[in-house]
Design a protein around this motif. Structure first.
Motif, PDB file in Angstrom:
ATOM      1  N   ALA A   1      -5.650  20.707  16.954  1.00 36.39           N
ATOM      2  CA  ALA A   1      -6.306  19.454  17.330  1.00 36.39           C
ATOM      3  C   ALA A   1      -5.630  18.904  18.568  1.00 36.39           C
ATOM      4  CB  ALA A   1      -6.221  18.449  16.185  1.00 36.39           C
ATOM      5  N   ILE A   2      -6.424  18.297  19.410  1.00 35.92           N
ATOM      6  CA  ILE A   2      -5.890  17.696  20.626  1.00 35.92           C
ATOM      7  C   ILE A   2      -6.684  16.442  20.943  1.00 35.92           C
ATOM      8  CG2 ILE A   2      -7.306  19.149  22.119  1.00 35.92           C
ATOM      9  CD1 ILE A   2      -4.957  19.121  24.124  1.00 35.92           C
ATOM     10  N   VAL A   3      -5.961  15.411  21.339  1.00 37.00           N
ATOM     11  CA  VAL A   3      -6.570  14.143  21.726  1.00 37.00           C
ATOM     12  C   VAL A   3      -6.051  13.799  23.114  1.00 37.00           C
ATOM     13  CG1 VAL A   3      -6.713  11.673  21.218  1.00 37.00           C
ATOM     14  CG2 VAL A   3      -6.707  13.326  19.345  1.00 37.00           C
ATOM     15  N   VAL A   4      -6.960  13.455  24.013  1.00 39.80           N
ATOM     16  CA  VAL A   4      -6.565  13.072  25.363  1.00 39.80           C
ATOM     17  C   VAL A   4      -7.287  11.785  25.739  1.00 39.80           C
ATOM     18  CG1 VAL A   4      -6.572  13.699  27.817  1.00 39.80           C
ATOM     19  CG2 VAL A   4      -6.173  15.466  26.077  1.00 39.80           C
ATOM     20  N   TYR A   5      -6.508  10.834  26.241  1.00 44.05           N
ATOM     21  CA  TYR A   5      -7.048   9.617  26.837  1.00 44.05           C
ATOM     22  C   TYR A   5      -6.551   9.604  28.278  1.00 44.05           C
ATOM     23  CZ  TYR A   5      -7.783   8.097  22.019  1.00 44.05           C
ATOM     24  OH  TYR A   5      -8.167   8.016  20.706  1.00 44.05           O
ATOM     25  N   ALA A   6      -7.467   9.514  29.224  1.00 44.00           N
ATOM     26  CA  ALA A   6      -7.086   9.549  30.632  1.00 44.00           C
ATOM     27  C   ALA A   6      -7.700   8.363  31.362  1.00 44.00           C
ATOM     28  CB  ALA A   6      -7.553  10.854  31.262  1.00 44.00           C
ATOM     29  N   GLY A   7      -7.068   8.028  32.474  1.00 43.08           N
ATOM     30  CA  GLY A   7      -7.543   6.928  33.291  1.00 43.08           C
ATOM     31  C   GLY A   7      -8.462   7.411  34.393  1.00 43.08           C
ATOM     32  N   SER A   8      -8.599   6.584  35.399  1.00 41.96           N
ATOM     33  CA  SER A   8      -9.515   6.846  36.505  1.00 41.96           C
ATOM     34  C   SER A   8      -9.030   7.954  37.434  1.00 41.96           C
ATOM     35  CB  SER A   8      -9.686   5.565  37.315  1.00 41.96           C
ATOM     36  OG  SER A   8      -8.441   5.199  37.894  1.00 41.96           O
ATOM     37  N   GLY A   9      -7.761   8.287  37.351  1.00 44.44           N
ATOM     38  CA  GLY A   9      -7.166   9.239  38.270  1.00 44.44           C
ATOM     39  C   GLY A   9      -6.379   8.537  39.368  1.00 44.44           C
ATOM     40  N   ALA A  10      -6.600   7.232  39.519  1.00 50.65           N
ATOM     41  CA  ALA A  10      -5.850   6.456  40.503  1.00 50.65           C
ATOM     42  C   ALA A  10      -4.418   6.229  40.044  1.00 50.65           C
ATOM     43  CB  ALA A  10      -6.541   5.121  40.762  1.00 50.65           C
ATOM     44  N   THR A  11      -4.219   6.263  38.731  1.00 54.38           N
ATOM     45  CA  THR A  11      -2.875   6.135  38.168  1.00 54.38           C
ATOM     46  C   THR A  11      -2.525   7.434  37.447  1.00 54.38           C
ATOM     47  OG1 THR A  11      -3.499   5.295  35.982  1.00 54.38           O
ATOM     48  CG2 THR A  11      -3.287   3.667  37.765  1.00 54.38           C
ATOM     49  N   ALA A  12      -1.271   7.586  37.129  1.00 54.72           N
ATOM     50  CA  ALA A  12      -0.797   8.776  36.418  1.00 54.72           C
ATOM     51  C   ALA A  12      -0.919   8.616  34.906  1.00 54.72           C
ATOM     52  CB  ALA A  12       0.654   9.049  36.795  1.00 54.72           C
ATOM     53  N   GLU A  13      -1.396   7.481  34.460  1.00 59.33           N
ATOM     54  CA  GLU A  13      -1.376   7.153  33.029  1.00 59.33           C
ATOM     55  C   GLU A  13      -2.291   8.058  32.213  1.00 59.33           C
ATOM     56  OE1 GLU A  13      -0.201   2.508  33.528  1.00 59.33           O
ATOM     57  OE2 GLU A  13      -2.311   3.002  33.357  1.00 59.33           O
ATOM     58  N   GLU A  14      -1.753   8.419  31.033  1.00 56.04           N
ATOM     59  CA  GLU A  14      -2.435   9.378  30.178  1.00 56.04           C
ATOM     60  C   GLU A  14      -1.776   9.389  28.809  1.00 56.04           C
ATOM     61  OE1 GLU A  14      -4.175  13.593  31.808  1.00 56.04           O
ATOM     62  OE2 GLU A  14      -2.101  13.116  32.203  1.00 56.04           O
ATOM     63  N   ILE A  15      -2.556   9.717  27.803  1.00 59.16           N
ATOM     64  CA  ILE A  15      -2.038   9.963  26.456  1.00 59.16           C
ATOM     65  C   ILE A  15      -2.549  11.336  26.056  1.00 59.16           C
ATOM     66  CG2 ILE A  15      -2.073   9.288  24.024  1.00 59.16           C
ATOM     67  CD1 ILE A  15      -2.851   6.434  24.984  1.00 59.16           C
ATOM     68  N   ILE A  16      -1.645  12.202  25.611  1.00 56.12           N
ATOM     69  CA  ILE A  16      -2.035  13.517  25.101  1.00 56.12           C
ATOM     70  C   ILE A  16      -1.262  13.755  23.816  1.00 56.12           C
ATOM     71  CG2 ILE A  16      -2.115  16.002  25.530  1.00 56.12           C
ATOM     72  CD1 ILE A  16      -2.074  15.309  28.567  1.00 56.12           C
ATOM     73  N   ILE A  17      -1.988  14.040  22.752  1.00 57.24           N
ATOM     74  CA  ILE A  17      -1.364  14.345  21.467  1.00 57.24           C
ATOM     75  C   ILE A  17      -1.934  15.676  20.994  1.00 57.24           C
ATOM     76  CG2 ILE A  17      -0.996  13.602  19.084  1.00 57.24           C
ATOM     77  CD1 ILE A  17      -1.560  10.709  20.178  1.00 57.24           C
ATOM     78  N   ILE A  18      -1.037  16.610  20.720  1.00 61.51           N
ATOM     79  CA  ILE A  18      -1.448  17.950  20.320  1.00 61.51           C
ATOM     80  C   ILE A  18      -0.872  18.264  18.949  1.00 61.51           C
ATOM     81  CG2 ILE A  18      -1.383  20.400  20.913  1.00 61.51           C
ATOM     82  CD1 ILE A  18      -0.916  19.539  23.838  1.00 61.51           C
ATOM     83  N   GLU A  19      -1.725  18.744  18.066  1.00 63.97           N
ATOM     84  CA  GLU A  19      -1.290  19.239  16.757  1.00 63.97           C
ATOM     85  C   GLU A  19      -1.472  20.745  16.755  1.00 63.97           C
ATOM     86  OE1 GLU A  19      -2.273  19.020  11.976  1.00 63.97           O
ATOM     87  OE2 GLU A  19      -3.577  17.983  13.383  1.00 63.97           O
ATOM     88  N   CYS A  20      -0.408  21.468  16.463  1.00 60.63           N
ATOM     89  CA  CYS A  20      -0.449  22.925  16.414  1.00 60.63           C
ATOM     90  C   CYS A  20      -0.279  23.408  14.979  1.00 60.63           C
ATOM     91  CB  CYS A  20       0.649  23.508  17.300  1.00 60.63           C
ATOM     92  SG  CYS A  20       0.433  23.086  19.041  1.00 60.63           S
ATOM     93  N   ASP A  21      -0.594  24.673  14.770  1.00 61.59           N
ATOM     94  CA  ASP A  21      -0.465  25.214  13.417  1.00 61.59           C
ATOM     95  C   ASP A  21       0.981  25.552  13.068  1.00 61.59           C
ATOM     96  OD1 ASP A  21      -0.408  27.321  15.206  1.00 61.59           O
ATOM     97  OD2 ASP A  21      -1.727  28.628  14.038  1.00 61.59           O
ATOM     98  N   THR A  22       1.818  25.758  14.075  1.00 59.81           N
ATOM     99  CA  THR A  22       3.234  26.053  13.819  1.00 59.81           C
ATOM    100  C   THR A  22       4.100  25.307  14.843  1.00 59.81           C
ATOM    101  OG1 THR A  22       3.368  27.946  15.322  1.00 59.81           O
ATOM    102  CG2 THR A  22       2.652  28.411  13.052  1.00 59.81           C
TER     103      THR A  22
END
Length: 121
Positions: A35-56
């Motif tokens: 599972a992966i969740v990404v929240y990104a902005g307009s690209g004008a800023t570096a701001e971002e949230i990325i959460i990754i769930e792996c099996d191991t």
């Protein structure tokens, strides 16, 4: 959910929006994940949230390494594109918690870490 909590309660200059999973795999190359969740902005800023769930935890380590490389590329881009954002990229939240990886670029890392600690602390 951690992603929603960060989105709603952490501080960002930009307005972050959810990126659809089909687009995530086209734009980002984070490796094998359940599972992966990404929240990104307009690209004008570096701001971002990325959460990754792996099996191991080994796959999470690979995702962590991919995000570390992604961060380095982003630094190169923003150095010329928008140098005012570099302070965020120089002190990101990028951590592995077992089979989870959390990456967050925000204006308030202390608040971000407090929110993360509610879930993994």
């Amino acid at each position: 959910m951690l992603g929603n909590d960060l989105l709603e309660n952490a501080e960002f200059d930009d307005e972050l929006v959810s990126i659809e999973e089909t687009v995530i795999h086209t734009l980002y190359n984070f490796g094998k994940s359940e599972a992966i969740v990404v929240y990104a902005g307009s690209g004008a800023t570096a701001e971002e949230i990325i959460i990754i769930e792996c099996d191991t935890s080994d796959n999470a380590k690979a995702a962590y390494d991919n995000l570390k490389s992604y961060l380095q590329k982003k630094k190169i881009t923003f150095k010329d594109y928008n140098p005012a954002e570099m302070y965020k990229l120089d002190d990101p939240i990028l951590k592995q918690y077992g089979k989870y990886v959390v990456y967050c670029i925000s204006i308030d890392n202390e608040k971000v870490q407090d929110i993360i600690n509610k879930y993994v602390g």
